[in-house]
Design an enzyme around this catalytic site. Structure first.
Site, short mmCIF file in Angstrom:
data_model
loop_
_atom_site.label_atom_id
_atom_site.label_comp_id
_atom_site.label_asym_id
_atom_site.label_seq_id
_atom_site.Cartn_x
_atom_site.Cartn_y
_atom_site.Cartn_z
N LYS A 31 12.33 59.83 -47.89
CA LYS A 31 13.70 59.56 -47.65
C LYS A 31 14.17 59.84 -48.82
O LYS A 31 15.62 60.96 -48.72
CB LYS A 31 13.93 58.28 -46.61
CG LYS A 31 13.92 57.11 -48.29
CD LYS A 31 13.52 55.75 -48.55
CE LYS A 31 12.66 55.02 -48.99
NZ LYS A 31 11.19 53.90 -48.86
N GLU A 51 8.80 60.69 -39.48
CA GLU A 51 9.38 58.57 -38.74
C GLU A 51 9.03 57.47 -40.43
O GLU A 51 10.10 57.19 -39.49
CB GLU A 51 8.87 59.36 -37.68
CG GLU A 51 8.97 57.55 -36.63
CD GLU A 51 9.94 57.44 -36.40
OE1 GLU A 51 10.09 58.53 -34.98
OE2 GLU A 51 11.17 57.45 -36.18
N GLY A 98 10.12 52.18 -41.50
CA GLY A 98 9.31 51.87 -41.10
C GLY A 98 8.40 51.52 -40.09
O GLY A 98 7.92 53.63 -39.44
N GLU A 119 10.56 49.12 -53.79
CA GLU A 119 10.51 50.09 -53.54
C GLU A 119 10.32 49.74 -55.63
O GLU A 119 10.08 48.64 -55.81
CB GLU A 119 11.91 51.15 -53.95
CG GLU A 119 12.43 50.98 -52.50
CD GLU A 119 11.41 52.12 -52.06
OE1 GLU A 119 11.66 53.06 -52.56
OE2 GLU A 119 11.10 51.13 -50.72
N LYS A 164 18.53 56.50 -45.95
CA LYS A 164 17.85 56.35 -44.33
C LYS A 164 19.52 56.21 -43.61
O LYS A 164 18.80 57.02 -42.77
CB LYS A 164 17.42 54.77 -44.37
CG LYS A 164 15.97 54.93 -45.49
CD LYS A 164 16.54 53.30 -45.44
CE LYS A 164 14.98 52.92 -45.28
NZ LYS A 164 13.91 52.07 -45.80
N GLY A 215 6.05 47.96 -45.86
CA GLY A 215 4.75 48.08 -45.67
C GLY A 215 3.85 48.74 -45.52
O GLY A 215 4.44 49.69 -44.78
N1 HSE Z 1 11.72 49.28 -49.72
C1 HSE Z 1 12.03 50.12 -48.36
C2 HSE Z 1 11.93 48.42 -47.69
C3 HSE Z 1 10.26 49.61 -47.96
O1 HSE Z 1 12.44 47.23 -48.08
O2 HSE Z 1 12.32 48.44 -46.14
C4 HSE Z 1 10.16 51.51 -47.77
O3 HSE Z 1 12.12 52.64 -47.41
#
Ligand code: HSE
Length: 471
Positions: free
Chosen positions: A124, A148, A153, A213, A228, A330
């Site tokens: 992203k 995607e 996720g 992350e 995002k 995950g």
């Molecule tokens: N670290 C991100 C989250 C996961 O906590 O949503 C992947 O984008």
């Protein structure tokens, strides 16, 4: 896991029948962390089923990693530290990228796309910074670029925005797109029962569970959600929105007191990514994209999204309201999205075409945050004497900000013994963010104000919040 699991079974020839088995589609993978391991597991465990769905077998030809000794589960002949060499191998058809970060991945994916290879990426940060270069390279070479897994996720979200809603006009996306921060805020609110935990403890738990992350500041400072939001706004509004276009505040300053204050108003605190089409055809449209923690009505569907789950609320002119919900972080959930993209690209290759591309023809301007209408919940400590409320109300009036509700709470007053104080909690009506911010700055300068304790935005998301007055 054996090497055999990633290779196609030898096709059984049929006696007396001319039969050209489809050649395998050859895959290169960049990176093999939490998501990559799950991708390899699925490729191995579902090899035959994937081949059947695609119409051709998949063959993994290499995995580029930084430290091969950390991957004893991968056959040594597949491992390489030479990512550029792997991407530029002439026999590679599709590159799967699960490394993350901007460089050197950008150059690797550009090489792959320019050579006409399909690319599946979960990156992203790169897409939100330089999606334009990747899209242009894909376009020029007629290659597929699918991502995607980069947003929310496992939730199928980008394909519905790009394809299913292609005939509609999206007006707003409001979502919880970061699992780590949602886990932390849910834990602080005691969403799983019992008293809420502290911020640090919740972050540690989220990291242990593999949601965060590698540098959790990307989560808690909002940068992950910011990237995002840029991707979502670009797709929804056919406009290239980059991460720096998205106003961003994280959750590091959210306190248990904020969460309790929200509860008192019939709200919960969520880190929201909001992408809106604002203005009109007559006066000109623009895009607002922003990320911040906000109080939202407890009755809104997003309010009940707890833990590491993500949910995205989409409003389109004809479709109305749509809600997408699922696991946003995950290894296995993200790998599900990667595999979905892989199957789509491979099917396109088998069919001899390419998938739908992104369009940025609308090229709308991005509205600055200062011009974006929001509402504030402000708590401040003031002198408790005659005329103070009138002075404070005057500051709001001078900035053109209308007050929705005011509550005075004697217990919160933080003044010294000879200066009796009171805690005021003020919720505003909607006003441009710049006017609200200027109001808060002017309040902080008043002699009557002992301190501005907290400011949190309020997002009604189309729902009335009874305790806050009007919707
Ligand atoms: N670290 C991100 C989250 C996961 O906590 O949503 C992947 O984008």
């Amino acid at each position: 896991m054996s090497a055999g699991g990633w290779q196609p079974a030898e096709p059984a020839g049929r006696v007396g029948q001319a039969f050209d088995p489809p050649p395998p589609i050859r895959l290169a993978m960049l990176g093999c962390g939490t998501v990559g391991r799950e991708v390899l597991r699925l490729l191995s465990e579902h090899a035959d089923e994937l081949a059947a769905r695609i119409g051709a077998p998949l063959k993994l030809v290499g995995v580029a990693v930084r430290r091969p000794h950390r991957h004893p589960e991968i056959p040594a002949e597949l491992l390489t530290t030479d990512a550029a060499g792997l991407v530029n191998r002439p026999d590679v058809d599709v590159v799967i990228e699960v490394v993350g970060g901007i460089d050197p991945v950008r150059g690797l994916l550009l090489d792959a796309l320019k050579a006409g290879r399909g690319v599946v990426t979960a990156n992203k940060a790169l897409l939100a910074e330089d999606g334009a270069s990747l899209a242009e390279a894909a376009e020029a070479a007629g290659a597929d670029l699918y991502y995607e897994a980069a947003v929310a996720g496992a939730i199928p979200l980008l394909r519905p925005l790009r394809e299913s809603l292609a005939g509609d006009k999206i007006v707003r996306i409001a979502g919880i797109v970061n699992g780590t921060t949602n886990y932390i805020l849910s834990a602080m609110a005691g969403a799983s029962g019992g008293a809420g935990t502290g911020y640090r403890e919740a972050l540690e738990q989220a990291t242990l569970l593999g949601y965060a992350e590698s540098d959790p500041s990307a989560d808690v400072d909002g940068f992950d959600a910011q990237a995002k939001a840029a991707i979502l706004a670009s797709l929804a509004f056919h406009t290239r929105v980059v991460a720096s276009d998205v106003y961003c505040e994280g959750i590091t300053e959210v306190t248990s007191a904020d969460i309790a204050a929200a509860e008192g108003l019939g709200c919960v605190v969520k880190l929201l990514a909001i992408c809106e089409r604002v203005g009109s055809a007559e006066v000109g449209e623009s895009v607002s994209a922003r990320v911040y923690p906000a109080m939202i009505p407890a009755g809104h569907p997003l309010a009940s999204v707890d833990g590491a789950y993500n949910a995205v609320f989409v409003e389109a002119e004809s479709a109305g309201q749509l809600m997408f919900y699922g696991q946003g972080a995950g290894g296995a959930p993200t790998a599900s999205a990667v595999l979905g993209d892989l199957v789509a690209i491979c099917r396109n290759r088998v069919a001899g075409g390419r998938g739908p591309r992104d369009h940025v023809h609308a090229n709308l301007p991005v509205q600055p945050m200062g011009a974006t209408p929001t509402r504030y919940h402000i708590s401040l400590d003031v002198d408790d004497r005659a005329g103070v409320l009138a002075t404070i109300a005057g500051v709001f009036a001078r900035h053109g900000v209308s007050i929705a509700t005011v509550r005075q709470d004697m217990s919160g007053g933080a003044g010294p013994a000879d200066r009796p104080g009171a805690r005021l909690v003020i919720v505003t009506h909607t006003a441009p963010d710049a006017a609200l911010a200027a109001t808060v700055a002017a309040l902080a300068e008043l002699d009557e104000v002992l301190g501005v304790d907290r400011v949190l935005r309020v997002e009604n998301l189309g729902r009335p919040v009874s305790a806050l007055g009007v919707a």
